[in-house]
Write a protein that holds these residues in place. Structure first.
Motif, mmCIF file in Angstrom:
data_model
loop_
_atom_site.group_PDB
_atom_site.id
_atom_site.type_symbol
_atom_site.label_atom_id
_atom_site.label_comp_id
_atom_site.label_asym_id
_atom_site.label_seq_id
_atom_site.Cartn_x
_atom_site.Cartn_y
_atom_site.Cartn_z
ATOM 1 N N SER A 64 0.836 -1.188 0.000
ATOM 2 C CA SER A 64 0.000 0.000 0.000
ATOM 3 C C SER A 64 0.876 1.245 0.000
ATOM 4 C CB SER A 64 -0.919 0.015 1.224
ATOM 5 O OG SER A 64 -0.155 0.022 2.419
ATOM 6 N N TRP A 65 0.326 2.351 -0.481
ATOM 7 C CA TRP A 65 1.001 3.634 -0.426
ATOM 8 C C TRP A 65 -0.030 4.702 -0.091
ATOM 9 C CZ3 TRP A 65 0.440 7.633 -4.287
ATOM 10 C CH2 TRP A 65 -0.364 7.285 -5.371
ATOM 11 N N THR A 66 0.432 5.821 0.416
ATOM 12 C CA THR A 66 -0.460 6.880 0.875
ATOM 13 C C THR A 66 -0.372 8.081 -0.052
ATOM 14 O OG1 THR A 66 -0.141 6.158 3.167
ATOM 15 C CG2 THR A 66 -1.071 8.360 2.820
ATOM 16 N N PRO A 67 -1.418 8.340 -0.862
ATOM 17 C CA PRO A 67 -1.385 9.506 -1.749
ATOM 18 C C PRO A 67 -1.486 10.809 -0.956
ATOM 19 C CG PRO A 67 -3.497 8.375 -1.919
ATOM 20 C CD PRO A 67 -2.640 7.539 -1.037
ATOM 21 N N LEU A 68 -0.620 11.765 -1.284
ATOM 22 C CA LEU A 68 -0.539 13.045 -0.584
ATOM 23 C C LEU A 68 -0.621 14.177 -1.602
ATOM 24 C CD1 LEU A 68 2.560 12.127 1.587
ATOM 25 C CD2 LEU A 68 0.234 12.341 2.455
ATOM 26 N N LEU A 69 -1.520 15.125 -1.392
ATOM 27 C CA LEU A 69 -1.609 16.290 -2.261
ATOM 28 C C LEU A 69 -0.519 17.289 -1.868
ATOM 29 C CD1 LEU A 69 -3.081 17.918 -4.459
ATOM 30 C CD2 LEU A 69 -4.489 18.891 -2.620
ATOM 31 N N GLN A 70 0.244 17.752 -2.853
ATOM 32 C CA GLN A 70 1.288 18.739 -2.604
ATOM 33 C C GLN A 70 1.279 19.790 -3.712
ATOM 34 O OE1 GLN A 70 4.974 16.556 -2.212
ATOM 35 N NE2 GLN A 70 4.481 15.838 -0.167
ATOM 36 N N ASP A 71 1.907 20.945 -3.430
ATOM 37 C CA ASP A 71 2.083 21.975 -4.443
ATOM 38 C C ASP A 71 3.539 21.963 -4.907
ATOM 39 O OD1 ASP A 71 3.521 23.243 -2.403
ATOM 40 O OD2 ASP A 71 1.895 24.628 -1.917
ATOM 41 N N LEU A 120 4.382 7.983 -4.058
ATOM 42 C CA LEU A 120 4.562 6.770 -4.870
ATOM 43 C C LEU A 120 5.562 5.824 -4.214
ATOM 44 C CD1 LEU A 120 4.680 8.213 -8.499
ATOM 45 C CD2 LEU A 120 2.871 6.820 -7.479
ATOM 46 N N PRO A 121 5.343 4.528 -4.328
ATOM 47 C CA PRO A 121 6.212 3.573 -3.638
ATOM 48 C C PRO A 121 7.624 3.476 -4.211
ATOM 49 C CG PRO A 121 4.609 2.425 -4.994
ATOM 50 C CD PRO A 121 4.222 3.865 -5.008
ATOM 51 N N PHE A 122 7.826 3.865 -5.494
ATOM 52 C CA PHE A 122 9.142 3.801 -6.123
ATOM 53 C C PHE A 122 9.333 5.033 -7.014
ATOM 54 C CE2 PHE A 122 7.689 -0.564 -5.530
ATOM 55 C CZ PHE A 122 8.753 -1.125 -4.836
ATOM 56 N N THR A 123 10.577 5.460 -7.160
ATOM 57 C CA THR A 123 10.919 6.534 -8.086
ATOM 58 C C THR A 123 10.886 5.986 -9.505
ATOM 59 O OG1 THR A 123 12.282 7.629 -6.430
ATOM 60 C CG2 THR A 123 12.711 8.203 -8.722
ATOM 61 N N SER A 124 10.369 6.769 -10.437
ATOM 62 C CA SER A 124 10.227 6.309 -11.813
ATOM 63 C C SER A 124 11.578 6.227 -12.523
ATOM 64 C CB SER A 124 9.299 7.256 -12.584
ATOM 65 O OG SER A 124 9.891 8.532 -12.706
ATOM 66 N N LEU A 125 11.565 5.534 -13.645
ATOM 67 C CA LEU A 125 12.755 5.328 -14.469
ATOM 68 C C LEU A 125 13.373 6.670 -14.867
ATOM 69 C CD1 LEU A 125 14.487 3.308 -16.230
ATOM 70 C CD2 LEU A 125 12.824 3.779 -18.056
ATOM 71 N N ASN A 126 14.687 6.757 -14.774
ATOM 72 C CA ASN A 126 15.406 7.963 -15.187
ATOM 73 C C ASN A 126 15.865 7.779 -16.627
ATOM 74 O OD1 ASN A 126 16.795 10.353 -15.309
ATOM 75 N ND2 ASN A 126 18.448 9.733 -13.939
ATOM 76 N N ALA A 127 15.007 8.157 -17.577
ATOM 77 C CA ALA A 127 15.312 7.988 -18.998
ATOM 78 C C ALA A 127 14.788 9.194 -19.770
ATOM 79 C CB ALA A 127 14.686 6.704 -19.535
#
Length: 195
Positions: A64-71, A120-127
């Motif tokens: 599970s992951w916790t969605p957080l609203l941010q600016d 998000l549980p993981f950082t996305s691909l750096n491409a």
């Protein structure tokens, strides 16, 4: 004495073993004792003329992951929620996510800044040019200003937030602002991205 099965080759502990028929486990799991190891599919015939980048299935995870609203500050600014639910499944380098987030109060988020969903549980691909789309299936109590506009989302390369967008023009979309989400607003998300 330790309950281990050891395979010896000429009296020397074997570093590898070949099983010519199926291996059936009647109880228990197949455990990868070393990170990065997995099931190697390199013996298969590739389905296209392209060269495969990897053929080892070396990661599986559910959680599970916790969605957080941010600016734009990417900080938590005392906002409160009525609902924060996120689930994920990672298979190899692909992460499948779902989320439902409803905001009760925007706290001190800057209303003129763009809205992102963090956690998000993981950082996305750096491409280069990697920006997977995330589907927004529903939005509640939005403050979009004009009926008929749709909310969309994507993840930038090497990032751990979902950027929210608004299809508000004939030429394409623009970044959704905190004010357009509004207190009491919520979104339902579903999609996948590569890590």
């Amino acid at each position: 004495a330790t309950g281990e099965l050891q395979i010896n080759d000429g009296g020397v502990l074997a570093t590898a073993a070949i099983i010519t028929n199926d291996l059936t486990m009647t109880n228990g799991n197949v455990v990868m004792a070393t990170a990065g190891k997995g099931i190697d599919f390199s013996a298969q015939t590739q389905s296209t003329s392209y060269t495969a980048a990897a053929e080892v299935l070396n990661h599986y995870e559910e959680g599970s992951w916790t969605p957080l609203l941010q600016d734009n500050s990417r900080n938590d600014n005392s906002q409160t929620y009525t609902t924060q639910v996120g689930r994920y499944t990672r298979i190899g380098n692909r992460v499948f996510i779902t989320a439902r987030m409803e905001v009760n109060s925007l706290g001190s988020l800057t209303t003129s800044e763009t809205a992102v969903i963090a956690g998000l549980p993981f950082t996305s691909l750096n491409a280069t040019s990697y920006q997977p789309a995330i589907a927004v299936g529903r939005g509640d109590s939005m403050n979009l200003g004009t009926a008929g506009f749709n909310v969309a989302a994507h993840i930038n390369a090497n990032d751990s937030v979902i950027s929210l967008n608004l299809w508000d023009g004939t030429a394409g979309s623009s970044a959704l602002s905190i004010a357009e989400l509004s207190a009491g607003g919520g979104v339902y998300l579903d999609g996948s991205y590569q890590v």
